[in-house]
Design a protein around this motif. Structure first.
Motif, mmCIF file in Angstrom:
data_model
loop_
_atom_site.group_PDB
_atom_site.id
_atom_site.type_symbol
_atom_site.label_atom_id
_atom_site.label_comp_id
_atom_site.label_asym_id
_atom_site.label_seq_id
_atom_site.Cartn_x
_atom_site.Cartn_y
_atom_site.Cartn_z
ATOM 1 N N GLN A 1 0.815 -1.210 0.000
ATOM 2 C CA GLN A 1 0.000 0.000 0.000
ATOM 3 C C GLN A 1 0.855 1.270 0.000
ATOM 4 O OE1 GLN A 1 -2.611 -0.369 3.418
ATOM 5 N NE2 GLN A 1 -2.745 -2.594 3.117
ATOM 6 N N ARG A 2 2.158 1.101 0.125
ATOM 7 C CA ARG A 2 3.051 2.254 0.162
ATOM 8 C C ARG A 2 3.653 2.490 -1.219
ATOM 9 N NH1 ARG A 2 4.166 2.939 5.778
ATOM 10 N NH2 ARG A 2 5.301 4.835 5.176
ATOM 11 N N ASN A 3 4.277 3.633 -1.377
ATOM 12 C CA ASN A 3 4.744 4.050 -2.702
ATOM 13 C C ASN A 3 6.246 3.831 -2.890
ATOM 14 O OD1 ASN A 3 4.082 5.064 -5.242
ATOM 15 N ND2 ASN A 3 4.810 7.119 -4.705
ATOM 16 N N PHE A 4 6.782 2.788 -2.292
ATOM 17 C CA PHE A 4 8.205 2.503 -2.435
ATOM 18 C C PHE A 4 8.482 1.854 -3.790
ATOM 19 C CE2 PHE A 4 7.770 2.185 2.307
ATOM 20 C CZ PHE A 4 8.475 3.346 2.583
ATOM 21 N N THR A 5 9.562 2.274 -4.428
ATOM 22 C CA THR A 5 9.966 1.665 -5.705
ATOM 23 C C THR A 5 10.731 0.376 -5.451
ATOM 24 O OG1 THR A 5 10.294 3.942 -6.470
ATOM 25 C CG2 THR A 5 10.994 2.172 -7.946
ATOM 26 N N TYR A 6 11.612 0.420 -4.468
ATOM 27 C CA TYR A 6 12.448 -0.748 -4.142
ATOM 28 C C TYR A 6 12.437 -0.969 -2.630
ATOM 29 C CZ TYR A 6 14.421 0.210 -8.791
ATOM 30 O OH TYR A 6 14.585 0.456 -10.125
ATOM 31 N N LEU A 7 12.660 -2.208 -2.265
ATOM 32 C CA LEU A 7 12.823 -2.569 -0.860
ATOM 33 C C LEU A 7 14.132 -3.322 -0.690
ATOM 34 C CD1 LEU A 7 9.275 -4.086 -0.058
ATOM 35 C CD2 LEU A 7 9.970 -1.676 0.122
ATOM 36 N N LEU A 8 14.899 -2.973 0.328
ATOM 37 C CA LEU A 8 16.013 -3.806 0.779
ATOM 38 C C LEU A 8 15.556 -4.432 2.075
ATOM 39 C CD1 LEU A 8 17.600 -2.026 -1.288
ATOM 40 C CD2 LEU A 8 19.554 -2.204 0.266
ATOM 41 N N SER B 1 12.268 -12.757 1.945
ATOM 42 C CA SER B 1 12.380 -13.113 0.528
ATOM 43 C C SER B 1 11.092 -12.892 -0.253
ATOM 44 C CB SER B 1 12.801 -14.586 0.392
ATOM 45 O OG SER B 1 11.870 -15.437 1.053
ATOM 46 N N ASN B 2 9.956 -12.861 0.419
ATOM 47 C CA ASN B 2 8.672 -12.685 -0.267
ATOM 48 C C ASN B 2 7.866 -11.566 0.391
ATOM 49 O OD1 ASN B 2 8.680 -14.970 -2.232
ATOM 50 N ND2 ASN B 2 8.859 -16.192 -0.355
ATOM 51 N N ILE B 3 7.461 -10.597 -0.415
ATOM 52 C CA ILE B 3 6.648 -9.482 0.078
ATOM 53 C C ILE B 3 5.569 -9.202 -0.957
ATOM 54 C CG2 ILE B 3 6.638 -7.044 0.748
ATOM 55 C CD1 ILE B 3 9.527 -7.350 1.636
ATOM 56 N N ASN B 4 4.329 -9.195 -0.526
ATOM 57 C CA ASN B 4 3.203 -8.968 -1.441
ATOM 58 C C ASN B 4 3.323 -7.600 -2.112
ATOM 59 O OD1 ASN B 4 2.022 -11.418 -0.842
ATOM 60 N ND2 ASN B 4 0.748 -10.586 0.813
ATOM 61 N N GLY B 5 3.053 -7.601 -3.452
ATOM 62 C CA GLY B 5 3.100 -6.366 -4.222
ATOM 63 C C GLY B 5 4.488 -6.046 -4.762
ATOM 64 N N PHE B 6 5.448 -6.907 -4.441
ATOM 65 C CA PHE B 6 6.824 -6.686 -4.899
ATOM 66 C C PHE B 6 7.404 -7.971 -5.468
ATOM 67 C CE2 PHE B 6 6.102 -3.171 -2.114
ATOM 68 C CZ PHE B 6 6.903 -2.146 -2.582
ATOM 69 N N LYS B 7 8.317 -7.792 -6.424
ATOM 70 C CA LYS B 7 9.008 -8.920 -7.034
ATOM 71 C C LYS B 7 10.468 -8.900 -6.587
ATOM 72 C CE LYS B 7 10.614 -10.614 -11.529
ATOM 73 N NZ LYS B 7 10.661 -10.328 -12.986
ATOM 74 N N CYS B 8 10.978 -10.067 -6.226
ATOM 75 C CA CYS B 8 12.382 -10.153 -5.818
ATOM 76 C C CYS B 8 13.266 -10.011 -7.064
ATOM 77 C CB CYS B 8 12.665 -11.474 -5.111
ATOM 78 S SG CYS B 8 14.333 -11.592 -4.432
ATOM 79 N N VAL C 1 31.168 -20.201 3.657
ATOM 80 C CA VAL C 1 29.823 -20.567 3.214
ATOM 81 C C VAL C 1 28.939 -19.325 3.282
ATOM 82 C CG1 VAL C 1 27.826 -22.044 3.623
ATOM 83 C CG2 VAL C 1 30.146 -22.914 4.053
ATOM 84 N N LYS C 2 28.347 -18.966 2.148
ATOM 85 C CA LYS C 2 27.497 -17.776 2.079
ATOM 86 C C LYS C 2 26.050 -18.178 1.820
ATOM 87 C CE LYS C 2 30.167 -16.231 -1.202
ATOM 88 N NZ LYS C 2 30.690 -15.391 -2.305
ATOM 89 N N GLU C 3 25.149 -17.316 2.219
ATOM 90 C CA GLU C 3 23.727 -17.524 1.951
ATOM 91 C C GLU C 3 23.064 -16.164 1.757
ATOM 92 O OE1 GLU C 3 22.017 -17.790 6.506
ATOM 93 O OE2 GLU C 3 22.595 -19.654 5.493
ATOM 94 N N PRO C 4 21.917 -16.132 1.053
ATOM 95 C CA PRO C 4 21.230 -14.844 0.843
ATOM 96 C C PRO C 4 20.855 -14.185 2.173
ATOM 97 C CG PRO C 4 20.326 -16.533 -0.596
ATOM 98 C CD PRO C 4 21.233 -17.240 0.364
ATOM 99 N N LYS C 5 21.286 -12.954 2.327
ATOM 100 C CA LYS C 5 21.004 -12.212 3.562
ATOM 101 C C LYS C 5 20.060 -11.038 3.313
ATOM 102 C CE LYS C 5 23.833 -14.326 6.509
ATOM 103 N NZ LYS C 5 23.428 -14.904 7.811
ATOM 104 N N VAL C 6 20.216 -10.384 2.158
ATOM 105 C CA VAL C 6 19.397 -9.213 1.838
ATOM 106 C C VAL C 6 18.704 -9.458 0.497
ATOM 107 C CG1 VAL C 6 19.383 -6.730 1.394
ATOM 108 C CG2 VAL C 6 20.940 -7.677 3.108
ATOM 109 N N PHE C 7 17.393 -9.213 0.459
ATOM 110 C CA PHE C 7 16.611 -9.396 -0.763
ATOM 111 C C PHE C 7 16.188 -8.023 -1.275
ATOM 112 C CE2 PHE C 7 16.291 -13.181 1.766
ATOM 113 C CZ PHE C 7 16.399 -14.213 0.848
ATOM 114 N N ILE C 8 16.457 -7.775 -2.557
ATOM 115 C CA ILE C 8 16.103 -6.502 -3.172
ATOM 116 C C ILE C 8 14.842 -6.713 -3.994
ATOM 117 C CG2 ILE C 8 16.828 -4.684 -4.763
ATOM 118 C CD1 ILE C 8 19.317 -6.897 -2.867
#
Length: 496
Positions: free
Chosen positions: A431-438, A442-449, A471-478
């Motif tokens: 419902q907010r007007n954000f273009t991108y999220l950091l 990994s999953n947020i409604n209204g946004f594509k990873c 050993v690395k793993e995904p920490k931040v999803f854009i």
């Protein structure tokens, strides 16, 4: 010409070595963590917002306890000519992050140089050489010396205090520790008291002269920090008194985790000192002068162990003296290396140095992968579809991302805009007007990873080369807003 070069290396060779290693850490791991947040944001605001204090980050995000602006102000003043030149050349703002960290590193290593020169004068050039080797082979001292932590700002004054202590300027040593205690880290009182007590018991200082000296210095320091911080925080304030009340009287610091009493001796010091840990204990046995210098510092760590909340950076001020004790032991072993028993000790010392170097490399590799959101924002700036006619690109940075690599130095100018608004439920983002999220989710409604930033998870040992894998793993999803056509039609790596 050759003679001049030799003299230059003789005077500054050790400094160039240590500064080169510290600078390497800055360029390879430029981003900062939450512990450094206040000072790094303060440096940014002093350099870019100047007298427009209403735009300062600390007024919107004050943190758990207030911190002083004195250190940030000093670094900003010294860095400002370089920042001005870079602004005129239109260089990216993240170059300023390198600059302030390098300036801070120069300040810290200058104080370490003063301490090192007193080591040379009192114990000889060979002990000085081993001191430099031990510092170079350790990770924490040179990695942290460019990081704007209150502990590091205090460490600069502690280094000066140690230097004056070796030089016999005992009142100057006390003044440095009082300044560090009142302005930067109230817990330096745990070092000031044992050192002052030892100087009194050995009749190195006069009680009444020390009392007058300490009271005068304390009043000056209180006046300085209250003046500066009352202006910057817009209220009457002595930051370190509030920190003391929060951590020691209320014992609220334990809310951020606790460790057992022995943790500093069984975990923190072994990791910080590496080869110097067993060597400093050997130094106490081999040279009776060492006990005089190590006893107050050992007491500092012992007293600090009473506080449940523990971190390596809290006792980093003990490292220089323990390194001195270790360097004295290493020098004695080296001088006697041709004798049968000492030959074995010499081989052990060489082995410890090799182990130290290996541990430092492994720790650096882990740290390199430990600031994922800084790299995530940099990649977003690089890949984001921005043209001259683009509307504002609003980026929301969640608390996890803000704590793991992002500062205001990482932000770009128009059309990029940033929000660190906290407490937004995941379902409300659509419902907010954000273009991108950091975000850490990994999953947020209204946004594509769009892509992910990996971070350090653990070290894995294996037979073969290299013997250690990070050993690395995904920490931040854009994430990108699915209602934004520029975002949806952009070329993105995607998320697995």
């Amino acid at each position: 010409m050759a003679r001049k070069s030799f003299k230059f290396l003789e005077f500054y060779g050790y400094d160039m070595l240590l500064w080169s290693i510290a600078a390497f850490y800055v360029f390879m791991v430029p981003y900062t963590k939450v512990e450094e947040s206040f000072n790094i944001q303060a440096m940014h605001d002093l350099l870019y917002h100047r007298h427009h204090t209403e735009n300062y980050d600390h007024l919107e995000f004050p943190g758990v306890v207030p911190r002083t602006f004195v250190g940030a102000l000093l670094v900003s003043v010294l860095a400002s000519p370089i920042i001005l030149a870079m602004s005129l050349l239109h260089l990216p703002k993240d170059y300023s992050l390198f600059t302030v960290r390098l300036v801070l590193g120069c300040i810290l290593l200058s104080t370490l140089r003063f301490f090192r020169l007193q080591i040379r004068n009192k114990f000889g050039r060979q002990v000085e050489a081993f001191f430099v080797i031990l510092v170079a082979f350790q990770f924490h001292m040179l990695f942290y010396c460019t990081r704007p932590l209150p502990n590091i700002l205090a460490l600069g004054l502690v280094n000066l205090a140690y230097g004056h202590w070796l030089k016999g300027n005992f009142y100057a040593a006390l003044k440095c520790l009082i300044f560090a205690t009142i302005v930067f880290r109230c817990d330096m009182l745990l070092l000031l008291c044992p050192l002052g007590l030892e100087l009194l018991l050995t009749k190195s200082i006069s009680f009444w002269k020390a009392l007058k000296c300490c009271i005068g210095t304390a009043l000056f320091c209180i006046g300085l920090t209250v003046l500066v911080d009352t202006i910057m925080w817009r209220k009457l304030l002595w930051p370190e008194f509030e920190v003391f009340w929060f951590n020691s009287v209320l014992n609220r610091s334990s809310e951020w985790g606790t460790h057992p009493f022995h943790w500093y001796f069984t975990s923190a010091l072994p990791r910080s000192l590496l080869a110097a840990y067993p060597l400093f204990m050997l130094g106490v046995l081999l040279d009776r002068r060492v006990l005089f210098y190590t006893l107050p510092v050992f007491s500092f760590v012992l007293l600090y162990s009473k506080l449940p909340h523990k971190e390596v950076r809290f006792i980093i001020s003990s490292v220089p003296i323990f390194n001195l004790a270790a360097a004295i032991a290493a020098s004695r072993v080296y001088n006697n290396r041709r004798k049968s028993f000492w030959k074995l000790l010499y081989v052990v010392v060489l082995g410890l140095l090799v182990v130290s170097l290996g541990c430092t490399i492994i720790t650096f590799m882990a740290s390199f992968e430990n600031y994922p959101s800084g790299y995530a924002l940099k990649d977003l700036h690089r890949m984001g579809p921005v043209t001259n006619n683009t509307n504002e690109q609003w980026v929301h940075i969640d608390p996890f991302s803000a704590m793991n690599g992002i500062s205001r130095f990482c932000e770009n100018d128009f059309p990029w805009r940033y929000s660190k608004e906290e407490g937004i439920p995941l379902e409300e983002f659509s419902q907010r007007n954000f273009t991108y999220l950091l975000n850490e989710h990994s999953n947020i409604n209204g946004f594509k990873c769009l892509f992910t930033a990996n971070g350090f998870s653990r070290a894995r040992f294996q037979i073969g080369f290299p013997p250690v894998l990070m050993v690395k793993e995904p920490k931040v999803f854009i994430h990108g807003n699915i209602r934004n056509k520029d975002v949806m039609f952009g070329s993105w790596p995607g998320c697995l």
